[in-house]
Design an enzyme around this catalytic site. Structure first.
Site, PDB file in Angstrom:
ATOM      1  N   HIS A  17       0.736  -1.256  -0.008  1.00  6.35           N
ATOM      2  CA  HIS A  17       0.117   0.006  -0.085  1.00  6.35           C
ATOM      3  C   HIS A  17       0.957   1.232   0.136  1.00  6.35           C
ATOM      4  O   HIS A  17       0.702   2.265  -0.724  1.00  6.35           O
ATOM      5  CB  HIS A  17      -0.978   0.147   1.412  1.00  6.35           C
ATOM      6  CG  HIS A  17      -1.969  -0.961   1.446  1.00  6.35           C
ATOM      7  ND1 HIS A  17      -2.250  -1.616   2.529  1.00  6.35           N
ATOM      8  CD2 HIS A  17      -2.734  -1.363   0.448  1.00  6.35           C
ATOM      9  CE1 HIS A  17      -2.888  -2.617   2.468  1.00  6.35           C
ATOM     10  NE2 HIS A  17      -3.658  -2.416   1.098  1.00  6.35           N
ATOM     11  N   LYS A  41     -16.229  -7.109   4.882  1.00  8.61           N
ATOM     12  CA  LYS A  41     -15.041  -7.573   5.852  1.00  8.61           C
ATOM     13  C   LYS A  41     -15.381  -7.383   7.230  1.00  8.61           C
ATOM     14  O   LYS A  41     -15.859  -6.172   7.345  1.00  8.61           O
ATOM     15  CB  LYS A  41     -13.838  -6.879   5.341  1.00  8.61           C
ATOM     16  CG  LYS A  41     -13.329  -7.287   4.108  1.00  8.61           C
ATOM     17  CD  LYS A  41     -11.961  -6.833   3.673  1.00  8.61           C
ATOM     18  CE  LYS A  41     -11.397  -7.164   2.415  1.00  8.61           C
ATOM     19  NZ  LYS A  41     -10.068  -6.262   1.777  1.00  8.61           N
ATOM     20  N   ARG A  90      -2.139  -6.253  -7.841  1.00  9.01           N
ATOM     21  CA  ARG A  90      -1.296  -7.199  -7.704  1.00  9.01           C
ATOM     22  C   ARG A  90      -1.302  -8.097  -8.482  1.00  9.01           C
ATOM     23  O   ARG A  90      -0.283  -8.825  -9.027  1.00  9.01           O
ATOM     24  CB  ARG A  90      -1.311  -7.747  -6.142  1.00  9.01           C
ATOM     25  CG  ARG A  90      -1.184  -6.818  -5.210  1.00  9.01           C
ATOM     26  CD  ARG A  90      -1.344  -7.397  -3.855  1.00  9.01           C
ATOM     27  NE  ARG A  90      -3.113  -7.737  -3.861  1.00  9.01           N
ATOM     28  CZ  ARG A  90      -3.680  -8.031  -2.762  1.00  9.01           C
ATOM     29  NH1 ARG A  90      -3.096  -8.196  -1.593  1.00  9.01           N
ATOM     30  NH2 ARG A  90      -5.157  -8.174  -2.895  1.00  9.01           N
ATOM     31  N   SER A 128      -2.886  -7.602   3.563  1.00 11.31           N
ATOM     32  CA  SER A 128      -3.218  -7.285   4.914  1.00 11.31           C
ATOM     33  C   SER A 128      -3.230  -8.663   5.674  1.00 11.31           C
ATOM     34  O   SER A 128      -2.811  -8.778   6.802  1.00 11.31           O
ATOM     35  CB  SER A 128      -4.316  -6.235   5.083  1.00 11.31           C
ATOM     36  OG  SER A 128      -3.971  -5.080   4.562  1.00 11.31           O
TER      37      SER A 128
HETATM   38  O1  PNS Z   1      -9.106  -2.747   0.823  1.00 12.41           O
HETATM   39  P1  PNS Z   1     -10.302  -3.209   0.294  1.00 12.41           P
HETATM   40  O2  PNS Z   1     -10.936  -3.981   1.491  1.00 12.41           O
HETATM   41  O3  PNS Z   1     -10.083  -4.135  -0.798  1.00 12.41           O
HETATM   42  O4  PNS Z   1     -11.159  -1.900   0.064  1.00 12.41           O
HETATM   43  C1  PNS Z   1     -12.397  -1.859  -0.555  1.00 12.41           C
HETATM   44  C2  PNS Z   1     -13.002  -0.552  -0.701  1.00 12.41           C
HETATM   45  C3  PNS Z   1     -12.988  -0.224   0.716  1.00 12.41           C
HETATM   46  C4  PNS Z   1     -12.123   0.314  -1.502  1.00 12.41           C
HETATM   47  C5  PNS Z   1     -14.526  -0.573  -1.180  1.00 12.41           C
HETATM   48  O5  PNS Z   1     -15.050  -1.597  -0.651  1.00 12.41           O
HETATM   49  C6  PNS Z   1     -15.278   0.550  -1.275  1.00 12.41           C
HETATM   50  O6  PNS Z   1     -14.701   1.468  -2.152  1.00 12.41           O
HETATM   51  N1  PNS Z   1     -15.831   0.813  -0.072  1.00 12.41           N
HETATM   52  C7  PNS Z   1     -16.413   2.054   0.145  1.00 12.41           C
HETATM   53  C8  PNS Z   1     -18.311   1.942  -0.200  1.00 12.41           C
HETATM   54  C9  PNS Z   1     -18.427   2.087  -1.629  1.00 12.41           C
HETATM   55  O7  PNS Z   1     -18.241   3.090  -2.364  1.00 12.41           O
HETATM   56  N2  PNS Z   1     -18.912   0.801  -2.360  1.00 12.41           N
HETATM   57  C10 PNS Z   1     -18.994   0.708  -3.610  1.00 12.41           C
HETATM   58  C11 PNS Z   1     -18.093   0.450  -4.253  1.00 12.41           C
HETATM   59  S1  PNS Z   1     -17.509  -1.058  -3.945  1.00 12.41           S
END
Ligand code: PNS
Length: 160
Positions: A17, A41, A90, A128
């Site tokens: 990251h 999650k 990745r 992570s």
């Molecule tokens: O590190 P991650 O868990 O892969 O991150 C995912 C994240 C937090 C970027 C994604 O879940 C997100 O954008 N969440 C915010 C809520 C949202 O906008 N959801 C719609 C798009 S998935």
């Protein structure tokens, strides 16, 4: 001014990251690392703890800020007047989901572009999840998470 949001769970932030943040900070005028709630999650660290970790390791970058968000990412990006969402890739396996999310976000906010940065080769195996798993067994996590947070991550997760 080109403002980008780099969202993620960061549970906890890894060297992979950090590498994306560093490179993004050279491309954009301002990078806002958005520590977000991923409804799929159940994080180990609280939103505040995760944001504190990110703040600690990105303090040295003058154009990087840290924020938290528990709503829609595109709403947050609009509030911040960001024109870009950064995602790190990745492997091809990351792409399928990220492509779907990018298309969804484009539908919700056509003016915001998703920009994919490929992970540096030496970090492609990091996640992570791996950091947490290693910490559980009190393994050396210095090659996985930034040194500023290794002690805190181990303290929380190590069984020994
Ligand atoms: O590190 P991650 O868990 O892969 O991150 C995912 C994240 C937090 C970027 C994604 O879940 C997100 O954008 N969440 C915010 C809520 C949202 O906008 N959801 C719609 C798009 S998935």
């Amino acid at each position: 001014m080109k403002i980008a949001v780099y969202p993620g769970s960061f549970d906890p932030i890894t060297l992979g990251h950090l590498n994306i943040i560093k490179r993004a900070s050279r491309i954009f005028d301002r990078v806002i690392v958005c520590v977000a709630v991923n409804s799929a999650k159940k994080p180990t660290f609280t939103l505040k703890e995760r944001a504190d970790f990110v703040s600690r390791v990105t303090g040295k970058y003058g154009n990087v800020d840290v924020a938290t968000c528990d709503g829609l990412l595109v709403d947050f990006a609009r509030e911040q007047k960001a024109g870009f969402i950064i995602k790190g890739l990745r492997a091809v396996s990351d792409f399928e989901m990220e492509f779907q999310i990018a298309l969804l976000n484009k539908k919700l906010a056509p003016e915001i572009e998703t920009v994919f940065l490929t992970a540096d080769e030496k970090y492609t195996y990091l996640s992570s999840t791996i950091a947490r798993e290693m910490a559980t067994y009190n393994a050396d996590i210095s090659k996985v998470v930034p040194r500023e947070i290794t002690a805190d991550v181990l303290r929380r997760l190590s069984n020994k």
